[in-house]
Design an enzyme around this catalytic site. Structure first.
Site, short mmCIF file in Angstrom:
data_model
loop_
_atom_site.label_atom_id
_atom_site.label_comp_id
_atom_site.label_asym_id
_atom_site.label_seq_id
_atom_site.Cartn_x
_atom_site.Cartn_y
_atom_site.Cartn_z
CG ASP A 124 -2.06 -1.12 1.16
OD1 ASP A 124 -2.46 -1.22 0.19
OD2 ASP A 124 -2.34 -1.56 2.24
CG ASP A 158 -6.63 -1.27 -1.30
OD1 ASP A 158 -6.49 -2.67 -1.71
OD2 ASP A 158 -5.64 -1.21 -0.62
#
Length: 178
Positions: A124, A158
């Site tokens: 991420d 995401d």
């Protein structure tokens, strides 16, 4: 249509590999005060939550794979009967994002030599600390504590899943139920 799917998947994996190979966990590059590239790895699922250790991680990875299989199956069924483009777009976004995160979970541990197959961590990097401050003292349980809006760190996969889910939410009446 499939070009869109593979473009999202390629962009997601390309950016994750660039971040993973050029930054250390916790490194941060400030683009703007409200937008940063901040490298973290997520061992679990949404918001960094983990699921019962070793077997939980294996279950989560296998569940993701089965979920994507059934969403693809559903998508191909909808394409056979003809469905609105916006529904196809939403499902492609969800599938591209899910496959992007599955690649991390299944292969990154082996590729980057830190975990066996199916036990990798999701990379991420997008961090948007738009507003920060302190809760007023009168707020129960949180008074005086620091807050950051939006404190979650995420990736293209995401974002793709989230946008696809919101599209389905807003256009759910266009999904045939037969």
């Amino acid at each position: 249509m499939w070009v869109f799917f593979f473009s999202i998947l390629f962009l997601d994996q390309f950016l994750k590999i660039i971040i993973k190979t050029n930054m250390s966990i916790g490194d941060e590059y400030v683009v703007f005060d409200w937008f940063r590239i901040h490298f973290v790895e997520n061992n679990g699922f949404a918001f960094g939550l983990e699921f019962f250790g070793f077997f939980g991680k294996l279950f989560l990875t296998l569940f993701r794979i089965v979920f994507v299989f059934f969403v693809f199956r559903w998508l191909f069924g909808l394409l056979r009967v003809g469905v609105d483009f916006v529904v196809v777009l939403a499902l492609l976004l969800i599938c591209a994002g899910a496959v992007g995160n599955i690649i991390d979970c299944v292969f990154y541990g082996v590729f980057f030599d830190y975990a066996p197959l199916f036990f990798g961590r999701v990379v991420d990097m997008f961090y948007f600390p738009i507003v920060s401050g302190f809760y007023p003292d009168w707020v129960p349980f949180l008074g005086g504590e620091r807050f950051v809006f939006f404190r979650f760190i995420f990736n293209i996969a995401d974002s793709s899943i989230t946008v696809g889910a919101f599209i389905l939410l807003f256009f759910h009446k266009k999904i045939p139920v037969k």
